[in-house]
Structure formats: structure tokens, C-alpha cells
Design an enzyme around this catalytic site. Sequence first.
Site, PDB file in Angstrom:
ATOM      1  N   ASP A   1       0.768  -1.219   0.067  1.00 42.42           N
ATOM      2  CA  ASP A   1       0.218  -0.102   0.122  1.00 42.42           C
ATOM      3  C   ASP A   1       0.929   1.290   0.215  1.00 42.42           C
ATOM      4  OD1 ASP A   1      -2.338   1.288   0.061  1.00 42.42           O
ATOM      5  OD2 ASP A   1      -3.375   0.483   1.787  1.00 42.42           O
TER       6      ASP A   1
ATOM      7  N   ASP B   1     -10.986   2.651  -3.236  1.00 42.03           N
ATOM      8  CA  ASP B   1     -11.299   1.351  -2.541  1.00 42.03           C
ATOM      9  C   ASP B   1     -12.889   1.088  -2.762  1.00 42.03           C
ATOM     10  OD1 ASP B   1      -8.820   1.797  -1.428  1.00 42.03           O
ATOM     11  OD2 ASP B   1      -9.573   1.744   0.739  1.00 42.03           O
TER      12      ASP B   1
HETATM   13  C1  GLA Z   1      -6.010   1.357   1.788  1.00 46.61           C
HETATM   14  C2  GLA Z   1      -6.227   0.327   0.855  1.00 46.61           C
HETATM   15  C3  GLA Z   1      -7.370  -0.821   1.141  1.00 46.61           C
HETATM   16  C4  GLA Z   1      -7.060  -1.422   2.436  1.00 46.61           C
HETATM   17  C5  GLA Z   1      -6.696  -0.275   3.315  1.00 46.61           C
HETATM   18  C6  GLA Z   1      -6.135  -0.726   4.744  1.00 46.61           C
HETATM   19  O1  GLA Z   1      -7.208   2.056   1.900  1.00 46.61           O
HETATM   20  O2  GLA Z   1      -6.486   0.880  -0.694  1.00 46.61           O
HETATM   21  O3  GLA Z   1      -7.281  -1.629   0.379  1.00 46.61           O
HETATM   22  O4  GLA Z   1      -5.617  -1.991   2.496  1.00 46.61           O
HETATM   23  O5  GLA Z   1      -5.729   0.881   2.959  1.00 46.61           O
HETATM   24  O6  GLA Z   1      -5.708   0.100   5.757  1.00 46.61           O
END
Ligand code: GLA
Length: 434
Positions: free
Chosen positions: A158, A219
Site C-alpha cells: 500500500d 477502495d
Molecule cells: C487502503 C487500501 C485498502 C486497505 C486499507 C487498509 O485504503 O486501499 O485496500 O488495504 O488501506 O488500511
Amino acid sequence: MYFAVFLSALALSATTFALDNGLMRTPPMGWLAWERFRCDIDCTDDPKNCISEDLFIDMADRLSEDGWRELGYVYVNIDDCWSSKQRDEKGRLQADPKRFPGGIPKLSRYLHDRGLKLGIYGDMGTLTCGGYPGTPLDKIEIDAQTFADWEVDMFKFDGCYSNETVQEKGYPLMSKALNATGRPIGYSCSWPAYQGGLPPKVNYTQLGEICNLWRNYGDIQDSWGSVVSIVDWFFDNQEVLIPAAGPGRWNDPDMLIIGDFALSMDQSRSQMALWAIMAAPLFMSNDLRTISSGARSILQNKMVISINQDPLGIQGRRILKEKSNIQVFWRPLSDGASALVFFSRRSDMPYRYKTSLKKLNYTTGSYKVYDVFTDKTTTLKDSTDFVVSVNPSGVVMWHVSAPAKLNQRHFDRRGNAMESVFGGDENAIPRVFL
Ligand code: GLA
């Protein structure tokens, strides 16, 4: 001559670096904790519904006992909030000992014993998005080695709490570090999602060389609106995204939320169908212990999975946006076959959409058409008009065979076809790769 070959090989190896792990020749499939279980670390009254060893073991049991593994759903992926807030005395990441008493190695053994694979999560910055220790540049090698020592099979990197310059160094470095461990570890990069998902900021050629899959966009949440906004972004930008995808390198529109709280059965079929058209990774984020039989049968539909997993790995496209609010999607498949999805963006009632294969750019011929969600087969000539009834926010999805060839025996001596006939069985069976 030999010298020239040697020189150009040297030049190549100096200028390019390719992720040569040979993994994910078709989009990876499995289960991922984030969308459904988030950062729930409160295990006091319900240890099986928080980010804990118990939760992942339960999901592994379901995948291996309820028919998922055989269909290809083999990854069990831990997301954020798995680690301790501190690294250990040797500077390594460590799982929270209360929630993961056996540590990550116990979990990976448990999964491997059942023919499953383990994925884990880290972050390029100082902290993960959930506030746990990140993997800044100076920790990349040690973390890659730790994951390899734990026999991890996939790693999602990430990008919270990092900046452009650090990402530009860090994502390729992690790719190298994972390779250097000698363990094949699928590499999922969130990098493009932090760069806005589009060129010139995003370099999809480079991504294809260093990552196996990448998150391009925001997301997914448990709502139909979220699914639709992702679908629109991916198909509005299809000319950029389609060439980026192929065996070993996939665009990732994020998890499947089928089986959660928000989607109707029609909307669930739509997400499944469109993720198959997109050649998207299929990571479910749901509770496999309590999933409804309706959601399960959509996620376990062999023909949709087979379309998603087509070995050519060509990402499909939106070919029509009708005024009626019907949209048509198409994906070329191996052996001259293809998939079609008719998607309704209407909100009134089932819409009878009339068209023909010819109008959808199919060449002259007779096609065997298999309706993926009703299991009905029909034969259609390219020029024959047909009607599909598409429910509001639902889809009709077809597997379309290669066109049957003209049958040689029906030519006269001058080579003219005597009747309009199409040959026998060569296009009869939809190809299922399971
Ligand atoms: C980001 C990612 C998500 C998830 C969260 C975890 O928002 O895009 O897919 O992994 O972090 O905190």
C-alpha cells in the site's frame, strides 16, 4: 556476432528489470479480509470476527471444504492491522501475539497443508493506512526476507504515508527484493491508485514489469454506488487500461463484495460478470461461514470464472452505451470465442433490448450462445435479431463460441456455396478451463 549478442544482452539486463516470478498467468483468485472485516482488532467478545488467526483459519476451512479451492479461489489474504505496533528486537515486523498466537508461519503452514496460499499486507510509507508500522525504503529488504521466511505467497504494498519520490524508488525496490529472496511471491502494487491511475503520472509499462497486479482506483465499499463508480472509471479509461493487462500483470478494480450486505442478486451477478469482462483479480471479501446460497452460486459459477480465467488474458471493453441506458461489454477469449455482457443502468423494470451479433461487430457466421446465468444454449446467425431482457442494475451474460466455418462438402465444383450452411461441432462446446 556472439559479441554483439552478448553486448545487447548486457544492455538489456542493465536497462530493464522484469518481475520474473512466472506467477498469476491468469487473474489471482481468493479471499481478502479488508472490505468485510476492516481493522477490527477488538477480539474480546468475538475472537472469530476480528483480525485474528481464528478468522483466517475459518476462511481457509471454508475455502477448502465448500468447493471454493477447486474453482481457483486459493489465496487467503491478510490485509492491514495484523502486526504489532513495534518491530521485534532484530527490526523485523511481527504479528500481534495476542491475535496471532502461532505467528504468521503457523497460518502459512495451515494454508499450505490444504493447498491454499497466503497473502500479507504492508505499506511503502512510515505507517500503514491503519496506523501500523510501514516499510520505508531502508526496511524493504528485511521485510521482503521476513515474508519469504514465513513462506508468504503474495504481498500487497500500500502507499499511505509516503510521497511520490519515495514511491518511485520503493515500488521497484520491493519488486527486486521479493525476487531476490528466491521465493515466488505475487506482488500487488497500490502505487497507481496513489498517482491518480492515469498516464502521464502512471507508467503502465513499468508497472507490468515490476508488479503482478495493481490497484488503479479508490477502495470499494459495501454499496452498489461504489461498484458502479468503479465500473464507470475502468471503462471510461479502457483505452489506457486494456493494453496494460495480460498474463502476469493485471489491473485490479478491488474486491468482490458479493455475499455482503449491500448488493441484490442482480447487482451481484453484475459485479461478477463485469469483473470477468475486466480480467480482474477475484478476491472475495465476505464471510464464507454465513454466505447465502444465492451469493455462493454466483461466486461459484463455473462459466463466469472460466471467462475471467481465459488464458489469453485480454481485458474486455465497453462497446456500446445506448440511450436506453443499456450498456454492452465484450471480451475476446481463446479459440475465437468471446463473452458479451448486457448491463442495465435503468431503474424502472426489465428492459427488452433488441440487437443482433452483426450489430455488435461479429463476423458472418453461426454462433453457439450460452447464457452464463441461466445455462441455456441457443444458436444464432450473426444477422438474426434477438432480444435480451435485462433487469434493472442487472446483466445478461453470454459465452459466444467461435463462428462455425462454412462446410466444405457444400461447395459446388466452381467453389460456390450451394446453401448457407455452417459446419457441425467445431463451435459446440463452450470452453471451461476448470
Ligand atoms: C487502503 C487500501 C485498502 C486497505 C486499507 C487498509 O485504503 O486501499 O485496500 O488495504 O488501506 O488500511
